[in-house]
Scaffold this motif. Structure first.
Motif, PDB file in Angstrom:
ATOM      1  N   THR A 282       0.813  -1.216   0.000  1.00 20.30           N
ATOM      2  CA  THR A 282       0.000   0.000   0.000  1.00 20.30           C
ATOM      3  C   THR A 282       0.848   1.268   0.000  1.00 20.30           C
ATOM      4  OG1 THR A 282      -0.095  -0.049   2.419  1.00 20.30           O
ATOM      5  CG2 THR A 282      -1.883  -1.121   1.235  1.00 20.30           C
ATOM      6  N   ALA A 283       2.153   1.130  -0.071  1.00 21.04           N
ATOM      7  CA  ALA A 283       3.038   2.304  -0.058  1.00 21.04           C
ATOM      8  C   ALA A 283       3.116   2.929  -1.450  1.00 21.04           C
ATOM      9  CB  ALA A 283       4.432   1.895   0.395  1.00 21.04           C
ATOM     10  N   ARG A 284       3.355   4.226  -1.488  1.00 19.14           N
ATOM     11  CA  ARG A 284       3.494   4.941  -2.754  1.00 19.14           C
ATOM     12  C   ARG A 284       4.919   5.473  -2.874  1.00 19.14           C
ATOM     13  NH1 ARG A 284      -1.022   6.323  -5.577  1.00 19.14           N
ATOM     14  NH2 ARG A 284      -3.014   5.858  -4.588  1.00 19.14           N
ATOM     15  N   ALA A 285       5.558   5.181  -3.991  1.00 15.53           N
ATOM     16  CA  ALA A 285       6.945   5.601  -4.204  1.00 15.53           C
ATOM     17  C   ALA A 285       7.100   7.115  -4.132  1.00 15.53           C
ATOM     18  CB  ALA A 285       7.441   5.088  -5.550  1.00 15.53           C
ATOM     19  N   CYS A 286       6.071   7.843  -4.553  1.00 17.91           N
ATOM     20  CA  CYS A 286       6.174   9.309  -4.564  1.00 17.91           C
ATOM     21  C   CYS A 286       6.231   9.897  -3.161  1.00 17.91           C
ATOM     22  CB  CYS A 286       4.997   9.909  -5.334  1.00 17.91           C
ATOM     23  SG  CYS A 286       3.376   9.557  -4.616  1.00 17.91           S
ATOM     24  N   GLU A 287       5.960   9.071  -2.127  1.00 21.57           N
ATOM     25  CA  GLU A 287       6.023   9.558  -0.750  1.00 21.57           C
ATOM     26  C   GLU A 287       7.156   8.896   0.032  1.00 21.57           C
ATOM     27  OE1 GLU A 287       2.091   8.961   0.720  1.00 21.57           O
ATOM     28  OE2 GLU A 287       1.234  10.592  -0.469  1.00 21.57           O
ATOM     29  N   PHE A 288       8.125   8.343  -0.707  1.00 17.76           N
ATOM     30  CA  PHE A 288       9.316   7.763  -0.084  1.00 17.76           C
ATOM     31  C   PHE A 288      10.438   8.794  -0.047  1.00 17.76           C
ATOM     32  CE2 PHE A 288       7.305   3.873   0.147  1.00 17.76           C
ATOM     33  CZ  PHE A 288       8.141   2.798   0.425  1.00 17.76           C
TER      34      PHE A 288
ATOM     35  N   TYR B  50      13.121   8.425  -2.589  1.00 15.74           N
ATOM     36  CA  TYR B  50      12.893   8.886  -3.955  1.00 15.74           C
ATOM     37  C   TYR B  50      12.687  10.393  -4.034  1.00 15.74           C
ATOM     38  CZ  TYR B  50      12.289   3.923  -4.909  1.00 15.74           C
ATOM     39  OH  TYR B  50      12.487   2.563  -5.026  1.00 15.74           O
ATOM     40  N   GLY B  51      13.126  11.110  -3.000  1.00  7.12           N
ATOM     41  CA  GLY B  51      13.084  12.564  -3.062  1.00  7.12           C
ATOM     42  C   GLY B  51      11.934  13.236  -2.359  1.00  7.12           C
ATOM     43  N   TYR B  52      11.099  12.479  -1.654  1.00  5.79           N
ATOM     44  CA  TYR B  52       9.992  13.086  -0.911  1.00  5.79           C
ATOM     45  C   TYR B  52      10.565  13.944   0.216  1.00  5.79           C
ATOM     46  CZ  TYR B  52       5.412  13.356   1.435  1.00  5.79           C
ATOM     47  OH  TYR B  52       4.242  13.788   2.006  1.00  5.79           O
ATOM     48  N   ASN B  53       9.953  15.105   0.485  1.00  2.24           N
ATOM     49  CA  ASN B  53      10.558  16.076   1.408  1.00  2.24           C
ATOM     50  C   ASN B  53      10.308  15.787   2.887  1.00  2.24           C
ATOM     51  OD1 ASN B  53       7.857  16.708   1.571  1.00  2.24           O
ATOM     52  ND2 ASN B  53       8.030  18.733   0.653  1.00  2.24           N
ATOM     53  N   ARG B  54       9.619  14.699   3.229  1.00  3.54           N
ATOM     54  CA  ARG B  54       9.441  14.307   4.625  1.00  3.54           C
ATOM     55  C   ARG B  54      10.263  13.060   4.904  1.00  3.54           C
ATOM     56  NH1 ARG B  54       3.197  14.111   6.103  1.00  3.54           N
ATOM     57  NH2 ARG B  54       4.126  13.807   8.165  1.00  3.54           N
TER      58      ARG B  54
ATOM     59  N   THR C 187      10.222   9.938   5.623  1.00  2.62           N
ATOM     60  CA  THR C 187       9.356   8.750   5.663  1.00  2.62           C
ATOM     61  C   THR C 187      10.145   7.445   5.665  1.00  2.62           C
ATOM     62  OG1 THR C 187       9.157   8.891   3.261  1.00  2.62           O
ATOM     63  CG2 THR C 187       7.402   9.907   4.565  1.00  2.62           C
ATOM     64  N   THR C 188      11.420   7.482   5.275  1.00  2.00           N
ATOM     65  CA  THR C 188      12.262   6.263   5.293  1.00  2.00           C
ATOM     66  C   THR C 188      13.613   6.601   5.933  1.00  2.00           C
ATOM     67  OG1 THR C 188      13.008   6.784   3.045  1.00  2.00           O
ATOM     68  CG2 THR C 188      11.193   5.215   3.265  1.00  2.00           C
ATOM     69  N   PRO C 189      13.612   7.062   7.191  1.00  2.72           N
ATOM     70  CA  PRO C 189      14.863   7.525   7.828  1.00  2.72           C
ATOM     71  C   PRO C 189      15.906   6.426   8.005  1.00  2.72           C
ATOM     72  CG  PRO C 189      13.104   7.345   9.452  1.00  2.72           C
ATOM     73  CD  PRO C 189      12.480   7.167   8.115  1.00  2.72           C
ATOM     74  N   LEU C 190      15.477   5.215   8.356  1.00  6.13           N
ATOM     75  CA  LEU C 190      16.440   4.131   8.591  1.00  6.13           C
ATOM     76  C   LEU C 190      16.965   3.568   7.270  1.00  6.13           C
ATOM     77  CD1 LEU C 190      14.737   2.281  11.596  1.00  6.13           C
ATOM     78  CD2 LEU C 190      16.528   4.022  11.645  1.00  6.13           C
ATOM     79  N   LEU C 191      16.064   3.372   6.315  1.00  5.88           N
ATOM     80  CA  LEU C 191      16.498   2.863   5.024  1.00  5.88           C
ATOM     81  C   LEU C 191      17.473   3.827   4.343  1.00  5.88           C
ATOM     82  CD1 LEU C 191      13.174   1.435   3.512  1.00  5.88           C
ATOM     83  CD2 LEU C 191      15.157   0.130   4.272  1.00  5.88           C
ATOM     84  N   SER C 192      17.244   5.109   4.550  1.00  9.33           N
ATOM     85  CA  SER C 192      18.107   6.107   3.909  1.00  9.33           C
ATOM     86  C   SER C 192      19.535   6.069   4.434  1.00  9.33           C
ATOM     87  CB  SER C 192      17.518   7.510   4.118  1.00  9.33           C
ATOM     88  OG  SER C 192      16.242   7.609   3.529  1.00  9.33           O
ATOM     89  N   LYS C 193      19.743   5.463   5.615  1.00 11.53           N
ATOM     90  CA  LYS C 193      21.085   5.374   6.212  1.00 11.53           C
ATOM     91  C   LYS C 193      21.833   4.108   5.793  1.00 11.53           C
ATOM     92  CE  LYS C 193      19.734   8.016  10.330  1.00 11.53           C
ATOM     93  NZ  LYS C 193      19.543   7.969  11.815  1.00 11.53           N
ATOM     94  N   GLU C 194      21.142   3.195   5.104  1.00 15.44           N
ATOM     95  CA  GLU C 194      21.775   1.944   4.703  1.00 15.44           C
ATOM     96  C   GLU C 194      22.778   2.180   3.564  1.00 15.44           C
ATOM     97  OE1 GLU C 194      21.589  -1.152   5.786  1.00 15.44           O
ATOM     98  OE2 GLU C 194      20.208  -0.689   7.430  1.00 15.44           O
ATOM     99  N   ASP C 195      24.007   1.719   3.772  1.00 10.88           N
ATOM    100  CA  ASP C 195      25.057   1.944   2.774  1.00 10.88           C
ATOM    101  C   ASP C 195      24.883   1.086   1.526  1.00 10.88           C
ATOM    102  OD1 ASP C 195      26.287   3.798   4.413  1.00 10.88           O
ATOM    103  OD2 ASP C 195      27.515   2.280   5.429  1.00 10.88           O
TER     104      ASP C 195
END
Length: 283
Positions: free
Chosen positions: A235-241, A244-248, A250-258
């Motif tokens: 049910t997730a939308r890529a435009c709110e990740f 993928y450049g969303y300004n909130r 929403t994926t703080p932990l995934l964004s830290k994965e090397d």
């Protein structure tokens, strides 16, 4: 009550119904010019060319009601398009929207209807009276004058000519412009054809996918263990990740994965749960 009777009589006048039909059919064209932020030439083509064709088609019957029902398919498309604009804010009727009409299960259909109830009521208020007036026109005795038909036919040809000039200007001013993608309802008709082709391909999956391969190969030796974890955020939308450049955030932990790889050019096979999930889990 008198005011409603006066409005009814006014609308039922053949010449008034003639123009009223064209206006209601053109509502999606005007709306799309705004929602799609079309350049000037594209917007003119999107209004003048379909408008001229509708204008000309309305002159083919002495009773406007007959023409209304001849154009019923376009009345349906207009209503469908306005509902989708309310739901998504922009874009034409996509291929999967047509496929969903005949494949969506009742539960998801009712959930969707709850969200678009105001839009559905709105198009009913606009288009059902038009169809009803069409029936009254067919059953009634009032007809368009021959002189009126000849005059409006000339007007229709003139509008079509201006539309064709605007269409040519759209191609000249914008190299990416394509009538089958940017001109309503031509783009919707194009998507209907694509929907038919994809339905055929799905029904004949063993033939249309024969010989297909992902060209995947195993890089580890057979003695080494491989563990694959598949997580479906259906049910997730890529435009709110955030990934993928969303300004909130929403994926703080995934964004830290090397070692994370985020694929940016991936599409779901369907925008409905009961179809997309089985497809994700199959070949």
């Amino acid at each position: 009550m008198k005011i409603f009777k006066d409005i009814y009589r006014w609308c039922l006048q053949p010449c008034h119904l003639f123009f009223l039909t064209i206006i209601t059919l053109m509502l999606p064209n005007v709306a799309l010019c705004i929602t799609e932020r079309m350049p000037l030439m594209a917007a003119l083509a999107n209004i003048l060319l379909p408008g001229g064709i509708y204008w000309l088609l309305m002159t083919l019957a002495k009773k406007p009601g007959k023409a209304i029902w001849w154009l019923f398919f376009f009345v349906f498309l207009a209503a469908f398009q306005l509902v989708l604009l309310y739901l998504f804010g922009r874009s034409i009727i996509a291929v999967d929207m047509f496929l969903n009409l005949i494949t969506t299960n009742p539960g998801e259909a009712m959930e969707l209807l709850d969200n678009i109830a105001p839009a559905v009521v709105g198009v009913f208020v606009i288009y059902l009276p038009l169809l009803a007036l069409g029936v009254m026109s067919v059953c009634g005795k009032k007809e368009l004058d021959k002189s009126f038909i000849r005059k409006q036919r000339s007007v229709g040809y003139a509008i079509i000519a201006l539309g064709l000039v605007s269409l040519a200007g759209s191609y000249v001013s914008d190299k990416a412009y394509r009538a089958e993608l940017d001109l309503y309802p031509a783009n919707v008709l194009y998507n209907i054809v694509l929907a038919g082709e994809r339905t055929y391909q799905t029904a004949h999956y063993t033939e249309t996918s024969k010989g297909f391969t992902f060209h995947a190969r195993q890089t580890l030796s057979e003695s080494e263990k491989e563990v694959y974890v598949m997580i479906i955020g259906e049910t997730a939308r890529a435009c709110e990740f955030q990934l993928y450049g969303y300004n909130r955030l929403t994926t703080p932990l995934l964004s830290k994965e090397d070692n994370l790889v985020a694929f940016t050019n991936v599409l779901s096979q369907s925008n409905t749960t009961h179809k997309s999930v089985p497809m994700l889990m199959s070949a």
